[in-house]
Write an enzyme that holds these catalytic residues in place. Structure first.
Site, short mmCIF file in Angstrom:
data_model
loop_
_atom_site.label_atom_id
_atom_site.label_comp_id
_atom_site.label_asym_id
_atom_site.label_seq_id
_atom_site.Cartn_x
_atom_site.Cartn_y
_atom_site.Cartn_z
N LEU A 181 -1.76 -9.36 -0.26
CA LEU A 181 -0.57 -10.00 -0.80
C LEU A 181 0.65 -9.55 0.00
O LEU A 181 0.68 -8.44 0.53
CB LEU A 181 -0.36 -9.63 -2.27
CG LEU A 181 -1.37 -10.17 -3.29
CD1 LEU A 181 -1.03 -9.67 -4.69
CD2 LEU A 181 -1.42 -11.69 -3.27
N ASP A 182 1.67 -10.41 0.08
CA ASP A 182 2.91 -10.05 0.76
C ASP A 182 3.60 -8.91 0.02
O ASP A 182 3.35 -8.66 -1.16
CB ASP A 182 3.86 -11.25 0.80
CG ASP A 182 3.29 -12.41 1.60
OD1 ASP A 182 2.39 -12.17 2.43
OD2 ASP A 182 3.75 -13.54 1.40
N VAL A 183 4.50 -8.24 0.71
CA VAL A 183 5.19 -7.09 0.14
C VAL A 183 5.94 -7.45 -1.13
O VAL A 183 6.03 -6.65 -2.07
CB VAL A 183 6.14 -6.45 1.19
CG1 VAL A 183 7.24 -7.42 1.59
CG2 VAL A 183 6.73 -5.15 0.67
N THR A 220 5.13 -9.97 -3.20
CA THR A 220 4.25 -10.65 -4.15
C THR A 220 3.54 -9.59 -4.99
O THR A 220 3.09 -8.58 -4.47
CB THR A 220 3.22 -11.53 -3.43
OG1 THR A 220 3.90 -12.51 -2.64
CG2 THR A 220 2.32 -12.24 -4.42
#
Length: 232
Positions: free
Chosen positions: A100-102, A104
């Site tokens: 997951l993105d930072v 998210t």
């Protein structure tokens, strides 16, 4: 991990049964009877139930409620790693089954079983992921239809696979995708002239994020959850 969950994972007891045997004093932690089912357990603790030391064996399967601001890598100069959240042995052996993105949050699955991870991450498996998203602009009525047919993302040669969009409110949606392109959810809404301002993953395959896990908390998967990936 809480003591009651640890007991369930290692013995096959139900949560109610685990709480009962803990309350009756049948469980020792580091040689002392422990009746608090909520006490935190890690690999450094010696847990004994009815004279038998309990320990995890074989591959490890973990769910994490990823907090905002943590990265799904081992090293980063600007952000803390999700691996810093684990007080267990051989952290270096673990891999992330879908990053997951930072910014998210939500469900991240982590394991040291490469074949199991492949079932989730391989594009050929079409593993579904469900996200809750807050949008910058109200979603238009035609977006659900566009997503169900697939949309072209910038830099891609093929449209996305059909995805299911459920509109909760003008700016809140649930989106289920069946692939894992780079920044896919954000790019899909960008393709329809909108922007994601908050993103949270709720589900991967049949595995739902445990509502009892606060951001940054984790637990081992149940055998049923592990098997749901192998049987998909």
């Amino acid at each position: 991990m809480r003591l009651d969950k640890f007991l369930c994972t290692c013995t096959g007891l139900t949560r109610i049964q685990a709480k009962r045997v803990i309350g009756k004093g049948h469980v020792k932690v580091d040689g002392v009877v422990e009746k608090d089912q909520k006490v935190k357990i890690n690999d450094s603790h010696e847990v004994v139930y009815d004279g038998r030391r309990l320990r995890f064996s074989g591959p490890r399967y973990i769910m994490l409620n990823k907090p905002d601001g943590a990265v799904c890598t081992s090293l980063d100069d600007d952000y803390r790693s999700i691996f810093d959240l684990f007080d267990i042995e051989r952290v270096e052996d673990l891999m992330i089954a879908g990053r997951l993105d930072v910014d998210t949050t939500g469900l991240v699955l982590i394991t040291d079983d490469g074949k199991w991870s492949h079932q989730i991450t391989s594009p050929k498996k079409h593993c579904r992921k469900r996200y809750y998203a807050v949008l910058a602009e109200p979603v238009t009525d035609d977006v659900a239809q566009q997503f169900s047919e697939g949309v072209m993302l910038k830099g891609e040669k093929q449209p996305t696979l059909p995805a299911e969009l459920e509109i909760l409110s003008p700016k809140e949606v649930l989106l289920t995708i069946h692939e894992g392109k780079y920044h896919q959810v954000k790019r899909m809404f960008g393709a329809v002239n909108n922007r994601v301002v908050e993103l949270h993953r709720e589900q991967v395959g049949e595995i739902l994020l445990d509502e009892e896990l606060a951001p940054g908390e984790w637990r081992y998967l149940t055998q049923q959850e592990v098997d749901s990936v192998n049987h998909s």
